[in-house]
Design a protein around this motif. Structure first.
Motif, PDB file in Angstrom:
ATOM      1  N   ARG A 226       0.836  -1.200   0.000  1.00 15.20           N
ATOM      2  CA  ARG A 226       0.000   0.000   0.000  1.00 15.20           C
ATOM      3  C   ARG A 226       0.871   1.251   0.000  1.00 15.20           C
ATOM      4  NH1 ARG A 226      -5.707  -0.609   3.155  1.00 15.20           N
ATOM      5  NH2 ARG A 226      -6.217  -2.733   2.469  1.00 15.20           N
ATOM      6  N   SER A 227       0.331   2.329  -0.547  1.00 23.37           N
ATOM      7  CA  SER A 227       1.063   3.583  -0.639  1.00 23.37           C
ATOM      8  C   SER A 227       0.876   4.422   0.617  1.00 23.37           C
ATOM      9  CB  SER A 227       0.573   4.386  -1.854  1.00 23.37           C
ATOM     10  OG  SER A 227       1.092   5.693  -1.841  1.00 23.37           O
ATOM     11  N   THR A 228       1.946   5.083   1.043  1.00 21.83           N
ATOM     12  CA  THR A 228       1.840   5.985   2.192  1.00 21.83           C
ATOM     13  C   THR A 228       1.000   7.205   1.850  1.00 21.83           C
ATOM     14  OG1 THR A 228       3.926   7.030   1.519  1.00 21.83           O
ATOM     15  CG2 THR A 228       4.056   5.272   3.151  1.00 21.83           C
ATOM     16  N   LEU A 229       0.837   7.495   0.541  1.00 21.76           N
ATOM     17  CA  LEU A 229       0.005   8.622   0.120  1.00 21.76           C
ATOM     18  C   LEU A 229      -1.480   8.323   0.298  1.00 21.76           C
ATOM     19  CD1 LEU A 229       1.551  10.035  -3.177  1.00 21.76           C
ATOM     20  CD2 LEU A 229       1.581  11.049  -0.901  1.00 21.76           C
ATOM     21  N   ALA A 230      -1.827   7.037   0.177  1.00 23.33           N
ATOM     22  CA  ALA A 230      -3.237   6.640   0.290  1.00 23.33           C
ATOM     23  C   ALA A 230      -3.300   5.295   1.012  1.00 23.33           C
ATOM     24  CB  ALA A 230      -3.865   6.547  -1.090  1.00 23.33           C
ATOM     25  N   PRO A 231      -2.962   5.275   2.286  1.00 23.78           N
ATOM     26  CA  PRO A 231      -2.850   4.002   3.019  1.00 23.78           C
ATOM     27  C   PRO A 231      -4.150   3.215   3.128  1.00 23.78           C
ATOM     28  CG  PRO A 231      -2.756   5.879   4.523  1.00 23.78           C
ATOM     29  CD  PRO A 231      -2.656   6.434   3.136  1.00 23.78           C
TER      30      PRO A 231
END
Length: 321
Positions: A226-231
């Motif tokens: 998962r992305s830290t920008l859109a967890p």
């Protein structure tokens, strides 16, 4: 003795006259960085950040020139034919130096033989985004809708990366989409926002603003984690297609034959720029991860990416044009 001195001076002058261009002071005039996609794309953003800092460090203008078309192939072919003197560079990607060689029956350049790789400038995370007016809120919803209407849900193909991602996802999920090709991601994204196209795979740097404003709906990210920008957004791998893990990258290239001292000078400067705190801060909110390596390491990476993306194109069942 005077004759000997004169002969030595004459020989020295002759050597200077025949010295390669790369051995002279570089850069001594404006440098053009050609971006093979439209303004506003992730590669364009990376190029403008680099150009700004290179200009400040090397005391010459670095001009960004956007030439969109044929998933980057048109601009890339033009740079391949440019003089190998360090004054025309390319902000290449895994489209120009990866999947294009498998997507086109005839490519007007060789991604390996025609270029001198300079520096790996970044890796880009991708969203799967939709027209928010659609009653599709998740990857499961999308798959169900595609199974109900095979080949009717449209996706915008703004780059070879977005096309390969869409077709790989479709094959893995056992569904089919309608491909609508575009010259680059920004105009493709505009049509998804406007409701003319249903969905697309798009780099976060291009889509994040529209996702945050609600004019696009993001339902997944394409990387393994998962992305830290859109967890809160799930990955495609955890929802539908096991082992789905794709991202794009950018890098700086020069035409083959560019003097090695110019390549190494630019590699040193770009890597120093990528380490700057303000550059990291500007890249992070756009989902761009800087990855500085040596020119030799980047060369090996590009060679492996051509093989990797050609295999992905074949596995996805995409026929070359």
């Amino acid at each position: 003795m005077k004759r000997l001195v004169s002969a030595l001076i004459g020989a020295a002058i002759g050597l200077c006259a025949t010295a390669p261009a790369g051995a002279q002071s570089y850069p001594s005039r404006n440098v053009t960085i050609v971006v093979p996609f439209a303004a506003g794309s992730g590669s364009d953003t990376a190029a403008r950040v680099l150009g700004q800092h290179l200009a400040a460090r090397l005391k010459q203008n670095f001009i960004i020139e956007n030439r969109a078309g044929a998933t980057g192939a048109i601009a890339t072919a033009a740079v391949a034919k440019a003089a190998p003197d360090g004054y025309t560079l390319l902000l290449g990607t895994n489209s120009t130096h990866g999947s294009n060689s498998a997507l086109y029956k005839k490519l007007a350049y060789d991604p390996i033989k025609d270029f001198a790789p300079i520096a790996h400038t970044g890796v880009f995370s991708y969203f799967l985004v939709l027209d928010p007016k659609l009653p599709i809120k998740s990857v499961a919803d999308l798959i169900a809708a595609a199974k109900a209407k095979p080949g009717e849900i449209s996706y915008a193909g703004g780059s070879s990366t977005s096309i390969v991602m869409a077709e790989s996802f479709a094959k893995g999920a056992g569904i089919s989409f309608l491909k609508v090709p575009y010259r680059s991601n920004p105009p493709a994204l505009t049509d998804v926002i406007g409701g003319r196209i249903n969905m697309m795979f798009c780099d976060m740097s291009s889509a994040i603003g529209s996702v945050n404003s609600g004019s696009l709906r993001a339902i997944a990210v394409t990387t393994k984690n998962r992305s830290t920008l859109a967890p809160d957004l799930p990955t495609i791998a955890e929802t539908a297609v096991k082992d789905f893990d794709l991202a794009s990258w950018t890098g700086l290239f020069a035409p083959a034959g560019t003097p090695n001292e110019i390549v190494e000078r630019l590699n040193t400067e770009v890597n120093a720029i990528l380490a700057l705190p303000d550059v990291k801060e500007r890249f992070a909110p756009l989902g761009i991860e800087a990855q500085p390596v040596s020119a030799a390491e980047f060369t090996r990476y590009v060679q492996s990416e051509v093989v990797k993306w050609a295999a992905l194109v074949k596995e996805a069942g995409i026929e070359p044009e």
